[in-house]
Design a protein around this motif. Structure first.
Motif, PDB file in Angstrom:
ATOM      1  N   UNK A 211      -9.149  10.300   0.496  1.00  0.00           N
ATOM      2  CA  UNK A 211      -9.233   9.058  -0.393  1.00  0.00           C
ATOM      3  C   UNK A 211      -8.704   7.674   0.117  1.00  0.00           C
ATOM      4  N   UNK A 212      -7.090   7.992  -0.077  1.00  0.00           N
ATOM      5  CA  UNK A 212      -6.316   6.857   0.379  1.00  0.00           C
ATOM      6  C   UNK A 212      -6.725   6.227   1.684  1.00  0.00           C
ATOM      7  N   UNK A 213      -6.657   7.160   2.708  1.00  0.00           N
ATOM      8  CA  UNK A 213      -6.850   6.681   4.134  1.00  0.00           C
ATOM      9  C   UNK A 213      -8.190   5.952   4.158  1.00  0.00           C
ATOM     10  N   UNK A 214      -9.042   6.461   3.568  1.00  0.00           N
ATOM     11  CA  UNK A 214     -10.572   5.958   3.636  1.00  0.00           C
ATOM     12  C   UNK A 214     -10.703   4.591   3.147  1.00  0.00           C
ATOM     13  N   UNK A 215      -9.993   4.513   1.917  1.00  0.00           N
ATOM     14  CA  UNK A 215     -10.206   3.202   1.154  1.00  0.00           C
ATOM     15  C   UNK A 215      -9.352   2.236   1.868  1.00  0.00           C
ATOM     16  N   UNK A 216      -8.047   2.757   2.651  1.00  0.00           N
ATOM     17  CA  UNK A 216      -7.167   1.689   3.384  1.00  0.00           C
ATOM     18  C   UNK A 216      -8.031   1.207   4.454  1.00  0.00           C
ATOM     19  N   UNK A 217      -8.687   2.152   5.298  1.00  0.00           N
ATOM     20  CA  UNK A 217      -9.601   1.554   6.356  1.00  0.00           C
ATOM     21  C   UNK A 217     -10.380   0.655   6.040  1.00  0.00           C
ATOM     22  N   UNK A 218     -11.038   0.933   5.053  1.00  0.00           N
ATOM     23  CA  UNK A 218     -12.266  -0.017   4.606  1.00  0.00           C
ATOM     24  C   UNK A 218     -11.522  -1.446   4.319  1.00  0.00           C
ATOM     25  N   UNK A 219     -10.276  -1.196   3.686  1.00  0.00           N
ATOM     26  CA  UNK A 219      -9.886  -2.714   3.205  1.00  0.00           C
ATOM     27  C   UNK A 219      -9.268  -3.333   4.553  1.00  0.00           C
ATOM     28  N   UNK A 220      -8.994  -2.648   5.338  1.00  0.00           N
ATOM     29  CA  UNK A 220      -8.478  -3.548   6.645  1.00  0.00           C
ATOM     30  C   UNK A 220      -9.739  -4.126   7.437  1.00  0.00           C
ATOM     31  N   UNK A 221     -10.997  -3.200   7.411  1.00  0.00           N
ATOM     32  CA  UNK A 221     -11.920  -3.682   7.912  1.00  0.00           C
ATOM     33  C   UNK A 221     -12.453  -4.903   7.477  1.00  0.00           C
ATOM     34  N   UNK A 222     -12.178  -5.414   6.311  1.00  0.00           N
ATOM     35  CA  UNK A 222     -12.789  -6.588   5.868  1.00  0.00           C
ATOM     36  C   UNK A 222     -11.730  -7.738   5.839  1.00  0.00           C
TER      37      UNK A 222
END
Length: 353
Positions: A13-24
């Motif tokens: 969860x945390x890794x996926x959400x962080x990757x999504x955050x950076x991609x924006x």
């Protein structure tokens, strides 16, 4: 400034959400998410690469993409999500060793950010009120994620000496809590009856999942280096948090907590290690001066507010939950107040006579 970022552990969860955050982030041209299985959640515009960091092939992924920043979030906190303690140890320690070996060979690498835990400070009755980053544990963690994280930090120190040209930041985060993140601590407060250590009510800090991810983002995009404590402001005690979750507490003598922990682990209800029992006995406090001064993070959530958000989002309720207690208080007052007023009127009438 980060340009091509590789994030490990994106299937959690945390890794996926962080990757999504950076991609924006418009300043980052490419985000690559790595894990052994495809993420079950959205990772935004990040590219997913199926790779095992325990395998030397991770070096090829870093080299081909010319990664300049690596964010290591694949240090697993609970063995249930890793297939057991042995597998968890292999992913955490051997995986980190292989990842750092790959980073050492990468000429393009300029920054490494590692998600660690405040658990590396351990918990004991001789602890200071607040741990600063230059302090060590009075009692070393002996089991689980905290012990793995101590080893991981040791390997990161060695990497930093060998690649002095790479900026390294290690975030020692307090226990995560929030609406969606699942940890041993959230599982603990969701138990129908919460076992506590008899005679102890320690204070502790948490970090809301939003603030924890923001800390990682600032470390990724900024220039801070070294070890940094990350936690929300203020403290709550174990019994306060249990009451906030509306759960009844079950005081258990300290010598019996280990046996209870083994039973809880066997039932699959909670990863209840001896180090967690020590944490529930003595708590832990973090000095977050560097978090503000060097990282530039002002947490949006205090420890108390983060726990309240967790309780509210998980719809936790019970005979001791604040909402139930408030209704009970109003009911009692509405019933008793008229009788008290009548009694007071009667007393005044008697005095007047």
């Amino acid at each position: 400034m980060a340009d091509v970022v590789l994030v490990t552990g994106v299937s959690r969860y945390l890794g996926g959400r962080f990757a999504s955050m950076l991609s924006r982030d418009p300043g980052i041209s490419r985000v690559i998410g790595v894990d052994v299985v495809p993420p079950p959640h959205d990772i935004g515009a990040a590219e997913f690469v199926r790779a095992d960091i325990r395998n030397p092939v991770i070096a090829k992924v870093i080299a081909r993409a010319e990664v300049d920043t690596v964010v290591h979030m694949n240090v697993i906190a609970t063995p249930t999500s890793a297939g057991g303690r042995a597998s968890m140890k292999e992913i955490n320690v051997i995986g980190t060793m292989q990842l750092l070996a790959a980073c050492q060979k990468a000429a393009s690498l300029r920054r490494l950010v590692v998600k660690s835990t405040a658990g590396v400070y351990g918990a004991s009755p001789r602890d200071p009120a607040l741990f600063t980053e230059d302090m060590g544990p009075k009692v070393m963690p002996r089991t689980g994620w905290a012990k793995d994280s101590v080893e991981v930090e040791g390997y990161v120190r060695g990497f930093s000496r060998r690649r002095s040209d790479v900026d390294v930041a290690v975030l020692r985060l307090a226990n995560f809590i929030g609406p969606r993140v699942r940890t041993a601590l959230t599982d603990y407060f969701e138990l129908p009856v919460v076992p506590t250590v008899l005679g102890f009510d320690p204070r502790f800090q948490v970090v809301h999942e939003d603030d924890g991810l923001e800390a990682l983002r600032l470390a990724t995009l900024g220039d801070v280096t070294g070890f940094l404590n990350v936690a929300g402001d203020g403290f709550v005690t174990v019994h306060q948090a249990v009451r906030m979750a509306g759960r009844p507490a079950l005081p258990v003598a300290a010598p019996l907590m280990s046996a209870l922990g083994s039973a809880v682990r066997s039932a699959g209800l909670l990863d209840f290690t001896p180090d967690q029992v020590r944490f529930l006995s003595y708590g832990r406090g973090l000095d977050t001066t560097r978090m503000r001064a060097d990282l530039g993070l002002e947490p949006r959530w205090t420890t108390k507010e983060a726990v309240e958000d967790f309780v509210r989002s998980r719809h936790l309720s019970g005979p001791l939950s604040p909402a139930v207690v408030e209704v009970a208080e109003r009911t009692v007052l509405s019933t008793v107040s008229p009788a008290l007023r009548r009694a007071q009127s009667l007393v005044e009438a008697v005095r007047g006579a």
